[in-house]
Design a protein around this motif. Structure first.
Motif, PDB file in Angstrom:
ATOM      1  N   LEU A 174       0.808  -1.217   0.000  1.00 40.06           N
ATOM      2  CA  LEU A 174       0.000   0.000   0.000  1.00 40.06           C
ATOM      3  C   LEU A 174       0.845   1.272   0.000  1.00 40.06           C
ATOM      4  O   LEU A 174       0.352   2.351   0.297  1.00 40.06           O
ATOM      5  CB  LEU A 174      -0.920   0.020   1.235  1.00 40.06           C
ATOM      6  CG  LEU A 174      -2.250  -0.743   1.102  1.00 40.06           C
ATOM      7  CD1 LEU A 174      -2.016  -2.230   1.281  1.00 40.06           C
ATOM      8  CD2 LEU A 174      -3.271  -0.254   2.091  1.00 40.06           C
ATOM      9  N   ASP A 175       2.135   1.114  -0.387  1.00 40.96           N
ATOM     10  CA  ASP A 175       3.033   2.265  -0.266  1.00 40.96           C
ATOM     11  C   ASP A 175       2.562   3.469  -1.082  1.00 40.96           C
ATOM     12  O   ASP A 175       2.721   4.612  -0.659  1.00 40.96           O
ATOM     13  CB  ASP A 175       4.446   1.872  -0.713  1.00 40.96           C
ATOM     14  CG  ASP A 175       5.091   0.854   0.241  1.00 40.96           C
ATOM     15  OD1 ASP A 175       4.552   0.695   1.356  1.00 40.96           O
ATOM     16  OD2 ASP A 175       6.096   0.228  -0.140  1.00 40.96           O
ATOM     17  N   TYR A 176       1.973   3.218  -2.267  1.00 40.59           N
ATOM     18  CA  TYR A 176       1.609   4.332  -3.141  1.00 40.59           C
ATOM     19  C   TYR A 176       0.106   4.629  -3.146  1.00 40.59           C
ATOM     20  O   TYR A 176      -0.379   5.352  -4.008  1.00 40.59           O
ATOM     21  CB  TYR A 176       2.075   4.025  -4.579  1.00 40.59           C
ATOM     22  CG  TYR A 176       3.563   3.824  -4.656  1.00 40.59           C
ATOM     23  CD1 TYR A 176       4.438   4.893  -4.409  1.00 40.59           C
ATOM     24  CD2 TYR A 176       4.107   2.579  -4.956  1.00 40.59           C
ATOM     25  CE1 TYR A 176       5.819   4.701  -4.468  1.00 40.59           C
ATOM     26  CE2 TYR A 176       5.479   2.393  -5.021  1.00 40.59           C
ATOM     27  CZ  TYR A 176       6.326   3.466  -4.785  1.00 40.59           C
ATOM     28  OH  TYR A 176       7.683   3.283  -4.843  1.00 40.59           O
ATOM     29  N   TYR A 177      -0.638   4.059  -2.189  1.00 43.30           N
ATOM     30  CA  TYR A 177      -2.088   4.282  -2.118  1.00 43.30           C
ATOM     31  C   TYR A 177      -2.403   5.332  -1.065  1.00 43.30           C
ATOM     32  O   TYR A 177      -1.899   5.275   0.054  1.00 43.30           O
ATOM     33  CB  TYR A 177      -2.829   2.984  -1.754  1.00 43.30           C
ATOM     34  CG  TYR A 177      -2.955   2.008  -2.898  1.00 43.30           C
ATOM     35  CD1 TYR A 177      -4.024   2.109  -3.781  1.00 43.30           C
ATOM     36  CD2 TYR A 177      -2.021   0.991  -3.078  1.00 43.30           C
ATOM     37  CE1 TYR A 177      -4.147   1.208  -4.832  1.00 43.30           C
ATOM     38  CE2 TYR A 177      -2.130   0.085  -4.114  1.00 43.30           C
ATOM     39  CZ  TYR A 177      -3.198   0.202  -4.994  1.00 43.30           C
ATOM     40  OH  TYR A 177      -3.341  -0.682  -6.024  1.00 43.30           O
ATOM     41  N   ASP A 178      -3.245   6.277  -1.443  1.00 38.00           N
ATOM     42  CA  ASP A 178      -3.785   7.235  -0.474  1.00 38.00           C
ATOM     43  C   ASP A 178      -5.156   6.716  -0.051  1.00 38.00           C
ATOM     44  O   ASP A 178      -6.133   6.800  -0.803  1.00 38.00           O
ATOM     45  CB  ASP A 178      -3.912   8.619  -1.107  1.00 38.00           C
ATOM     46  CG  ASP A 178      -4.507   9.637  -0.127  1.00 38.00           C
ATOM     47  OD1 ASP A 178      -4.613   9.316   1.075  1.00 38.00           O
ATOM     48  OD2 ASP A 178      -4.893  10.745  -0.572  1.00 38.00           O
ATOM     49  N   VAL A 179      -5.230   6.160   1.135  1.00 42.91           N
ATOM     50  CA  VAL A 179      -6.478   5.538   1.579  1.00 42.91           C
ATOM     51  C   VAL A 179      -7.119   6.285   2.754  1.00 42.91           C
ATOM     52  O   VAL A 179      -8.095   5.821   3.327  1.00 42.91           O
ATOM     53  CB  VAL A 179      -6.227   4.066   1.991  1.00 42.91           C
ATOM     54  CG1 VAL A 179      -5.762   3.255   0.808  1.00 42.91           C
ATOM     55  CG2 VAL A 179      -5.240   3.976   3.141  1.00 42.91           C
ATOM     56  N   LYS A 180      -6.575   7.435   3.083  1.00 44.58           N
ATOM     57  CA  LYS A 180      -7.080   8.164   4.250  1.00 44.58           C
ATOM     58  C   LYS A 180      -8.570   8.479   4.069  1.00 44.58           C
ATOM     59  O   LYS A 180      -8.993   9.043   3.057  1.00 44.58           O
ATOM     60  CB  LYS A 180      -6.289   9.444   4.472  1.00 44.58           C
ATOM     61  CG  LYS A 180      -6.726  10.239   5.709  1.00 44.58           C
ATOM     62  CD  LYS A 180      -5.794  11.409   5.969  1.00 44.58           C
ATOM     63  CE  LYS A 180      -6.297  12.283   7.107  1.00 44.58           C
ATOM     64  NZ  LYS A 180      -6.478  11.501   8.360  1.00 44.58           N
ATOM     65  N   ASP A 181      -9.371   8.099   5.052  1.00 48.55           N
ATOM     66  CA  ASP A 181     -10.819   8.351   5.135  1.00 48.55           C
ATOM     67  C   ASP A 181     -11.616   7.668   4.012  1.00 48.55           C
ATOM     68  O   ASP A 181     -12.780   7.971   3.803  1.00 48.55           O
ATOM     69  CB  ASP A 181     -11.125   9.853   5.123  1.00 48.55           C
ATOM     70  CG  ASP A 181     -10.533  10.578   6.322  1.00 48.55           C
ATOM     71  OD1 ASP A 181     -10.402   9.940   7.385  1.00 48.55           O
ATOM     72  OD2 ASP A 181     -10.218  11.777   6.198  1.00 48.55           O
ATOM     73  N   ARG A 182     -10.975   6.760   3.310  1.00 49.34           N
ATOM     74  CA  ARG A 182     -11.664   6.068   2.219  1.00 49.34           C
ATOM     75  C   ARG A 182     -12.183   4.704   2.665  1.00 49.34           C
ATOM     76  O   ARG A 182     -11.731   4.143   3.664  1.00 49.34           O
ATOM     77  CB  ARG A 182     -10.714   5.860   1.037  1.00 49.34           C
ATOM     78  CG  ARG A 182     -10.283   7.142   0.356  1.00 49.34           C
ATOM     79  CD  ARG A 182      -9.479   6.834  -0.888  1.00 49.34           C
ATOM     80  NE  ARG A 182      -9.133   8.030  -1.634  1.00 49.34           N
ATOM     81  CZ  ARG A 182      -8.965   8.067  -2.956  1.00 49.34           C
ATOM     82  NH1 ARG A 182      -9.097   6.959  -3.662  1.00 49.34           N
ATOM     83  NH2 ARG A 182      -8.635   9.189  -3.558  1.00 49.34           N
ATOM     84  N   LEU A 183     -13.138   4.176   1.878  1.00 50.69           N
ATOM     85  CA  LEU A 183     -13.529   2.776   2.022  1.00 50.69           C
ATOM     86  C   LEU A 183     -12.542   1.976   1.186  1.00 50.69           C
ATOM     87  O   LEU A 183     -12.403   2.223  -0.024  1.00 50.69           O
ATOM     88  CB  LEU A 183     -14.953   2.561   1.526  1.00 50.69           C
ATOM     89  CG  LEU A 183     -15.533   1.146   1.699  1.00 50.69           C
ATOM     90  CD1 LEU A 183     -17.055   1.204   1.885  1.00 50.69           C
ATOM     91  CD2 LEU A 183     -15.194   0.229   0.536  1.00 50.69           C
ATOM     92  N   VAL A 184     -11.872   1.038   1.832  1.00 52.37           N
ATOM     93  CA  VAL A 184     -10.811   0.276   1.168  1.00 52.37           C
ATOM     94  C   VAL A 184     -11.242  -1.173   1.040  1.00 52.37           C
ATOM     95  O   VAL A 184     -11.606  -1.828   2.022  1.00 52.37           O
ATOM     96  CB  VAL A 184      -9.484   0.358   1.950  1.00 52.37           C
ATOM     97  CG1 VAL A 184      -8.386  -0.414   1.214  1.00 52.37           C
ATOM     98  CG2 VAL A 184      -9.070   1.811   2.130  1.00 52.37           C
ATOM     99  N   ILE A 185     -11.221  -1.671  -0.201  1.00 53.88           N
ATOM    100  CA  ILE A 185     -11.557  -3.076  -0.458  1.00 53.88           C
ATOM    101  C   ILE A 185     -10.255  -3.870  -0.537  1.00 53.88           C
ATOM    102  O   ILE A 185      -9.382  -3.591  -1.379  1.00 53.88           O
ATOM    103  CB  ILE A 185     -12.355  -3.213  -1.770  1.00 53.88           C
ATOM    104  CG1 ILE A 185     -13.654  -2.398  -1.701  1.00 53.88           C
ATOM    105  CG2 ILE A 185     -12.674  -4.683  -2.057  1.00 53.88           C
ATOM    106  CD1 ILE A 185     -14.438  -2.378  -2.991  1.00 53.88           C
ATOM    107  N   LEU A 186     -10.146  -4.848   0.368  1.00 55.88           N
ATOM    108  CA  LEU A 186      -8.935  -5.662   0.465  1.00 55.88           C
ATOM    109  C   LEU A 186      -9.279  -7.145   0.468  1.00 55.88           C
ATOM    110  O   LEU A 186     -10.418  -7.531   0.769  1.00 55.88           O
ATOM    111  CB  LEU A 186      -8.199  -5.340   1.771  1.00 55.88           C
ATOM    112  CG  LEU A 186      -7.484  -3.988   1.873  1.00 55.88           C
ATOM    113  CD1 LEU A 186      -7.110  -3.727   3.322  1.00 55.88           C
ATOM    114  CD2 LEU A 186      -6.264  -3.985   0.982  1.00 55.88           C
ATOM    115  N   GLY A 187      -8.275  -7.955   0.166  1.00 54.79           N
ATOM    116  CA  GLY A 187      -8.438  -9.394   0.276  1.00 54.79           C
ATOM    117  C   GLY A 187      -8.069  -9.879   1.674  1.00 54.79           C
ATOM    118  O   GLY A 187      -7.863  -9.094   2.601  1.00 54.79           O
ATOM    119  N   ASN A 188      -7.949 -11.187   1.801  1.00 52.63           N
ATOM    120  CA  ASN A 188      -7.652 -11.810   3.093  1.00 52.63           C
ATOM    121  C   ASN A 188      -6.149 -11.732   3.358  1.00 52.63           C
ATOM    122  O   ASN A 188      -5.422 -12.730   3.348  1.00 52.63           O
ATOM    123  CB  ASN A 188      -8.123 -13.261   3.089  1.00 52.63           C
ATOM    124  CG  ASN A 188      -8.061 -13.876   4.480  1.00 52.63           C
ATOM    125  OD1 ASN A 188      -7.906 -13.144   5.481  1.00 52.63           O
ATOM    126  ND2 ASN A 188      -8.173 -15.182   4.542  1.00 52.63           N
TER     127      ASN A 188
END
Length: 546
Positions: A174-188
């Motif tokens: 996730l180094d290059y993802y800006d996920v602040k305050d977002r809904l994040v879809i991830l796997g297991n």
């Protein structure tokens, strides 16, 4: 409105013959398998009320307009959704119930707005900023429900800006993802989940997983980050997320709706100014009653009507021109009723419409009950003035005697009791005397109304003639009449006296001259409005023109 109901009505300002003929004929039609309802076009007079009470009949319904209202035609069922329903749930209902739109109702059943398929299409086809704005206002519980998820952890202090990130796991994680305050879809992936939370993710949605590690849950609590395990794969989870908002956020609030009491023809005209497929129909309290479309307007049936004791538009129910006229049963002059197809029209030279109704029973070999016989007899006695009116025929007398025998009534005694009720003018206001039995005519281009009041003695009128004349003048002005006449008729004295108002007020005294030195002379043998007063007045008005 029942498709096969027939409304049977007499004229405006109804007298006993008008009301009772409607009742008698409706009972006959019902015995023939036709659902007929007797109606009235105004308040009943004291005599008619007495007859109905004496023989145990209910007051007919007030028939105010022959045009159909929305409440009287077939509408689509008032299916609805509540404001907290999700867009996803609404779309599912639309598919299951084959509906294009739904009204959104509050707990009282009142219409708040409308949501249609086209409104919902904007979410899937419109700019992503619209979907982001909706998701920002969407509860986490709605998101969980829509993606058929399991709520692992929820938090009241959730921080969610409406944006979604689908994280593809790579070497850089996730180094290059800006996920602040977002809904994040991830796997297991435990590490990816922990990293997303630490980077300020607003909500975690996990796909292809059955459980979440305790360490992840503990960190989520620390960072106020709800966690949901989705019931779908990545693709469907992403698709359905945008349908998790409540319809309250997308519904149209300024809805074009119609009142249940609006006339169908008026609604059709209003629809021409808009292009919606369906319109909610509400009552006066804004409660949803159904839905109307152009289909309903085009396929509605006009009310079916039978007229008794009249055949003039001016004396009939409002909107009669729009109704499906089936029959006329009458004993007056033939006037301006027009139809688009043939109808049954029975008009006899006879003293009472009730006599014709009684004849129809006998012609069809139908029995007449004791109470109905008494009621019909009362109408005949009333309209023929106990057979003293010049309109009376031997048929009226013969049928009256037959009815009296069925009802076990003495005609003389019965007539005395009836006229005692109808002739008591002291208990009535001058306005009531004028309007209780009044009919409208057009004579040589003049608008004329003629009222008739039965009295024991014409001398009773002398005590009220000043106030009567004032009220008659006011009534004439209010109704824009050229002439208004009121005849006070005494059956016992065998004659009438007249009062009049309007620009042609003196014509009545040209028709029925006063004796020298008198203002309202007694006119002997003048009893019938139809056969004596109207024809004589018509000739006098014509002569006054020339």
């Amino acid at each position: 409105m029942e498709k096969n109901v027939v409304y049977i009505t007499g004229h405006r300002h109804p007298d006993s013959d008008s009301i009772i003929s409607a009742i008698g004929y409706s009972l006959l039609k019902n015995r023939q398998g036709i659902h007929a309802i007797p109606c009235r076009l105004g308040e009943m007079n004291a005599e008619t009320k007495y007859l109905l009470n004496r023989f145990g009949f209910e007051e007919p319904m007030l028939f105010e307009d022959a045009r159909a209202t929305l409440g009287e035609i077939d509408l689509d069922d008032p299916l609805y959704i509540t404001p907290d329903a999700t867009i996803f749930e609404t779309l599912q209902l639309m598919i299951e119930q084959n509906r294009q739109s739904y009204g959104v109702l509050n707990k009282k059943g009142q219409l708040l707005g409308l949501v249609s398929k086209s409104d919902l299409a904007d979410i899937g086809l419109g700019d992503t900023s619209y979907g982001i704005a909706l998701l920002k206002e969407t509860p986490v519980s709605n998101i969980c429900k829509t993606i058929n998820g399991i709520m692992v952890y929820n938090d009241e202090k959730v921080h969610f800006n409406g944006q979604i990130s689908i994280v593809a796991i790579t070497e850089t994680r996730l180094d290059y993802y800006d996920v602040k305050d977002r809904l994040v879809i991830l796997g297991n992936d435990k590490q990816a989940q922990l990293t997303a939370i630490k980077k300020g993710a607003g909500i975690l949605v996990i796909v292809w997983a059955d459980t979440i590690d305790d360490e992840v849950v503990a960190l989520a609590k620390e960072h106020h980050c709800p966690i949901i395990i989705s019931g779908y794969g990545t693709m469907n989870t992403t698709r359905y997320l945008y349908f998790s908002s409540s319809v309250l956020l997308v519904m149209r609030r300024n809805v074009v709706s119609f009142n249940i009491d609006e006339f169908v023809e008026d609604v059709g005209k209003k629809m021409m100014k808009t292009r919606y497929r369906v319109y909610p129909v509400v009552d006066n309290d804004n409660i949803l009653k159904g839905y109307v479309s152009r289909y309903h307007i085009m396929n509605h049936q006009n009310k079916k009507v039978i007229l008794v004791d009249h055949n003039e538009y001016s004396q009939s129910v409002k909107g009669i021109e729009e109704a499906e006229l089936l029959e006329v049963v009458d004993h007056h002059r033939i006037c301006d009723i027009m139809t688009s197809r043939p109808i049954s029209f029975r008009n006899e030279i006879i003293g009472s419409t009730a006599t014709i109704i009684s004849s129809i029973y006998m012609e069809n070999q139908m029995s007449i009950s004791k109470n109905l016989a008494g009621l019909l007899l009362g109408a005949i006695i009333s309209d023929t003035l106990k057979f003293r009116s010049p309109t009376t025929t031997p048929k009226d007398v013969g049928i009256a005697k037959t009815l009296a025998k069925i009802a076990e009534i003495d005609i003389d005694q019965f007539a005395k009791e009836m006229f005692k009720v109808s002739s008591n003018i002291r208990k009535k206001s001058c306005r009531e005397l004028i309007t209780q039995d009044i009919k409208r005519f057009e004579i040589d281009g003049n608008v004329v109304m003629i009222a008739q009041v039965i009295v024991l003695s014409v001398s009773e009128v002398k005590d009220i003639e000043d106030s009567l004349q004032k009220e008659l003048t006011l009534f004439t002005s209010e109704n824009k009449l050229d002439l208004c006449v009121i005849a006070f008729t005494s059956i016992l004295e065998n004659g009438s006296i007249f009062y009049s108002a309007g620009k042609d007020a003196n014509v009545i005294f040209e028709a029925f001259p006063n004796k020298k030195g008198e203002d309202h002379s007694f006119q002997e043998d003048i009893l019938s409005r139809k056969n004596q007063i109207v024809p004589t007045l018509s000739r006098a008005m014509l002569n006054s023109i020339y």
